[in-house]
Enzyme design. Sequence first.
Site: not given
Ligand code: GLY
Ligand code: MN
Ligand code: MN
Length: 471
Positions: A74, A286, A303, A314, A386, A390, A397, A414, A418, A435, A437
């Site tokens: 619940d 991720h 991140d 982000d 990647h 975005h 996103h 970003e 890796y 990374r 960003e």
């Molecule tokens: N934190 C997700 C991305 O950087 O797209």
């Molecule tokens: Mn991002």
């Molecule tokens: Mn990110």
Amino acid sequence: MKRTLFSAFTIFCFISVFEVFSQAPGVSFQYAYPYKDGIPIQNYRNRRAAVLASLDEHSAVVSFAADVRNRQNDVDYEYRQSSNFWYLTGMPDPKSALLLIPGGMEIDGRQIHEILFVQPRRIESEIWTGVKMGPEEAQRILGIELCLEYNRLNEILEKVLKGRDTLWLTGLPTATVTPPFAPKPIFIETELKNKLHEIYPELYIKTSLPKLAALREIKDADELRLMRKAIAISIEGHLGAMRAAKPGMFEYEIEAEMEYGFKRGGAEDVGYPSIVGTNYNACILHYISNRKQTQAGDLILADCGAEYQNYTADITRTFPISGKYSKEQRKIYDIVLEAQNAGIAACRAGNNFGEPHKKAHAIIEKRLLELGIIKKSEQTGWYFMHGTSHYLGLDVHDAGTRGTLKAGSVITVEPGIYIPSGSPCDKKWWNIGVRIEDDILITYGEPENLSSKLPRTADEIERIMAKKTAD
Ligand code: GLY
Ligand code: MN
Ligand code: MN
């Protein structure tokens, strides 16, 4: 088995009965809209007007609130409104829907173009659930032409759809369900289309509304104000995490420092689950479990972005837990930074959406070849797998058209490298994941880095780690 079912049923009845009779007579709660410094109501009106003006009078739009998601038993997950529905209404409650009627419909002698369907207030259970807005308050607070109880949606929709040829939905709250023993998932969209086609065989049903994505892409001044706030809060969280970090800490402790800063700064939530990965976990894009213990010499890839009034930041920084990047870590870091700078420079109105990625990718490709980490250009994707950008806004996103970059939109830049262990390169590079960003506002002139107050260069980050204070 029977007994278990019986007890579960008894407990359920007990709780329900208890709920109904648990409020003292005379108790009443006031409804308080939680977003006083948020988006002005007029902006929501303008958005609905823009959607209405863009559509043919033989069409209608329905936008649904997000579903409540059950966590277990619940207990539900904390509620997060659907971004499209929020964008058009400012309504925070679940089990609501907006109907837009470009051609209008007469109700009680008025030509109505917008109807919000909401849950009625249930005074008897408010001591458990808190106060929902209800149609009267919704009408007063949200400035929508007409607010009705949700149970009238089907009846009104049936009337509206007669003689109309297109129904636009701004997405569906849930895409699929798979009941036990079902041979395959049930697709809600297909079910809905089948059902509606039984009644309106000619009706054209679209489950996304491109105009809405185009509107959401360009942020108005109030949206930018909230995004700047989400970003400022996030910067404090990142600085706090960097200052607190030391070898031996677990990833979740660094996550805790980060999110402490977010909540303390007024964020309601994170915009997405925090990614705090050390050593090889920095190479998992991720990674969100955040359970590993750090060791001297590790890199931490963080991140993380705070969400403020449904707008999210982000931001990624990659810092050395011991305070100094190793020679190899710094080499890779500097390449990513160079790529990011090239990407940011390409964030100009009129450029193609893919331009920042092209520029960042070219740098990474060139430098990885120079270092001998790759032997051929095609191998760049082994270590940079990647996209670079975005849109950012209500969603991490965010919605957008991905055509040319337009002033007023916010995108991330970003790039990353890796190199998990086992990669076909010198072992000295293994388990380096970097990374960087930032959140970039496209303007008519120079791009504005909204997260520029958070240091980015290796030297600046080492200084923060050394002094454990902000510069
Ligand atoms: N934190 C997700 C991305 O950087 O797209
Ligand atoms: Mn991002
Ligand atoms: Mn990110």
